[in-house]
Design a protein around this motif. Sequence first.
Motif, PDB file in Angstrom:
ATOM      1  N   CYS A  78       0.168   3.312  -0.436  1.00 18.32           N
ATOM      2  CA  CYS A  78       0.582   1.932  -0.725  1.00 18.32           C
ATOM      3  C   CYS A  78       2.076   1.837  -1.037  1.00 18.32           C
ATOM      4  CB  CYS A  78      -0.220   1.383  -1.902  1.00 18.32           C
ATOM      5  SG  CYS A  78      -2.000   1.294  -1.590  1.00 18.32           S
ATOM      6  N   ASN A 122       6.031   1.576  -0.273  1.00 12.77           N
ATOM      7  CA  ASN A 122       6.810   0.893   0.756  1.00 12.77           C
ATOM      8  C   ASN A 122       8.198   1.494   0.926  1.00 12.77           C
ATOM      9  OD1 ASN A 122       4.808  -1.095   1.386  1.00 12.77           O
ATOM     10  ND2 ASN A 122       5.321  -2.149  -0.529  1.00 12.77           N
ATOM     11  N   ASP A 140      10.990   0.217   0.407  1.00 15.49           N
ATOM     12  CA  ASP A 140      11.917  -0.146  -0.668  1.00 15.49           C
ATOM     13  C   ASP A 140      11.673   0.672  -1.931  1.00 15.49           C
ATOM     14  OD1 ASP A 140       9.571  -1.270  -1.643  1.00 15.49           O
ATOM     15  OD2 ASP A 140      10.204  -3.341  -1.345  1.00 15.49           O
ATOM     16  N   GLY A 194       2.474  -1.756  -3.239  1.00 14.23           N
ATOM     17  CA  GLY A 194       1.716  -2.991  -3.109  1.00 14.23           C
ATOM     18  C   GLY A 194       0.279  -2.799  -3.537  1.00 14.23           C
ATOM     19  N   ALA A 217       1.067  -3.862   1.916  1.00 17.33           N
ATOM     20  CA  ALA A 217       1.266  -5.090   1.140  1.00 17.33           C
ATOM     21  C   ALA A 217       2.633  -5.068   0.458  1.00 17.33           C
ATOM     22  CB  ALA A 217       0.162  -5.253   0.104  1.00 17.33           C
ATOM     23  N   GLU A 218       3.151  -6.254   0.186  1.00 14.19           N
ATOM     24  CA  GLU A 218       4.477  -6.422  -0.409  1.00 14.19           C
ATOM     25  C   GLU A 218       4.595  -5.725  -1.766  1.00 14.19           C
ATOM     26  OE1 GLU A 218       7.339 -10.160  -1.843  1.00 14.19           O
ATOM     27  OE2 GLU A 218       5.207 -10.474  -1.415  1.00 14.19           O
ATOM     28  N   SER A 219       5.755  -5.135  -2.020  1.00 17.73           N
ATOM     29  CA  SER A 219       6.021  -4.539  -3.328  1.00 17.73           C
ATOM     30  C   SER A 219       6.051  -5.622  -4.399  1.00 17.73           C
ATOM     31  CB  SER A 219       7.368  -3.805  -3.318  1.00 17.73           C
ATOM     32  OG  SER A 219       7.335  -2.706  -2.453  1.00 17.73           O
ATOM     33  N   HIS A 220       5.438  -5.319  -5.527  1.00 17.92           N
ATOM     34  CA  HIS A 220       5.335  -6.272  -6.626  1.00 17.92           C
ATOM     35  C   HIS A 220       5.380  -5.475  -7.927  1.00 17.92           C
ATOM     36  CE1 HIS A 220       3.421  -9.019  -9.501  1.00 17.92           C
ATOM     37  NE2 HIS A 220       3.741  -9.998  -8.684  1.00 17.92           N
ATOM     38  N   TRP A 235      15.273  -0.998  -7.219  1.00 11.70           N
ATOM     39  CA  TRP A 235      14.441  -2.185  -6.949  1.00 11.70           C
ATOM     40  C   TRP A 235      14.021  -2.833  -8.264  1.00 11.70           C
ATOM     41  CZ3 TRP A 235       9.839  -4.571  -7.857  1.00 11.70           C
ATOM     42  CH2 TRP A 235       9.414  -5.544  -6.936  1.00 11.70           C
ATOM     43  N   ARG A 294       9.349 -10.163  -8.258  1.00 11.23           N
ATOM     44  CA  ARG A 294       9.772 -10.002  -6.876  1.00 11.23           C
ATOM     45  C   ARG A 294      11.117 -10.686  -6.696  1.00 11.23           C
ATOM     46  NH1 ARG A 294       5.324 -12.906  -3.592  1.00 11.23           N
ATOM     47  NH2 ARG A 294       5.167 -14.094  -5.535  1.00 11.23           N
TER      48      ARG A 294
END
Length: 271
Positions: free
Chosen positions: A118, A120, A122, A126, A131-134, A162, A176
């Motif tokens: 999971c 990413n 960056d 996620g 899925a988007e990093s959060h 980040w 985010r």
Amino acid sequence: MGELQVEKHVKYILAVEKRKDDFESVVMEHLRLNGAYWGLTTLDILGKLDAVDQDEVISWVMQCQHEDGLQNEDGSFSGDMWGEVDTRFSYIAICSLALMRQLDKIDVGNAVKYIVSCKNVDGGFGCTPGAESHAGQIFCCVGALAITGSLHHVDKDLLGWWLCERQVKSGGLNGRPEKLPDVCYSWWVLSSLILIDRVHWIDKEKLAKFILDCQDKERGGISDRPDDAVDVFHTYFGVAGLSLLEYPGLKPIDPAYALPVSVVSKVILGK
């Protein structure tokens, strides 16, 4: 900087617990166990856990226990019988089993492999692969990797940048890019930065001021942003964030287990 309104926060938490039958409590029934964790942990960090009847709490918690649970073939975990998969559930399973000294009941290597899938480009994580990093998911993944001794899978500099870029002009942190700051990220971001040794990359004094500015100084409780409505969720994460920032008078909290260090030491190390 301002002062933490300890006694008012204690009164607020105890008052919320007593309102079991009003409309708000009924519609939030599915979160009541979460609310118990947020409220009780806040009281413990404040050194006020003796304000509740612990036998009553334990009895109620045991009524919520289910027989089902544990791991999927790919190493992930489902949050309920309907099969929703999320790295939050990986963290909860790993943290809970570690506290019970039962990590050998699962395939830890496979659980770690799923969490790493999971990650990413960056440096973040996620809720599922791709899925988007959060920031919330990043804590869950980094916390689980820390508990299992697997932080070598994290690119600490990349993830650190980040995370530190989540701090905005007010001193607060967002989850985010381009989002508003929120007190809850005082935990998600700060704990992750501590676990990867990059907490010195943010302005801790400005963050502490932001949290204190979100207090309801009259009735107690902490909100997501200054002058918004307070709730137990943000009260916990605000106080927990201040604990990580070593605010005077608060018990230290473990950044991986999200519990007071004294509890973790007693449960896991037997001290």
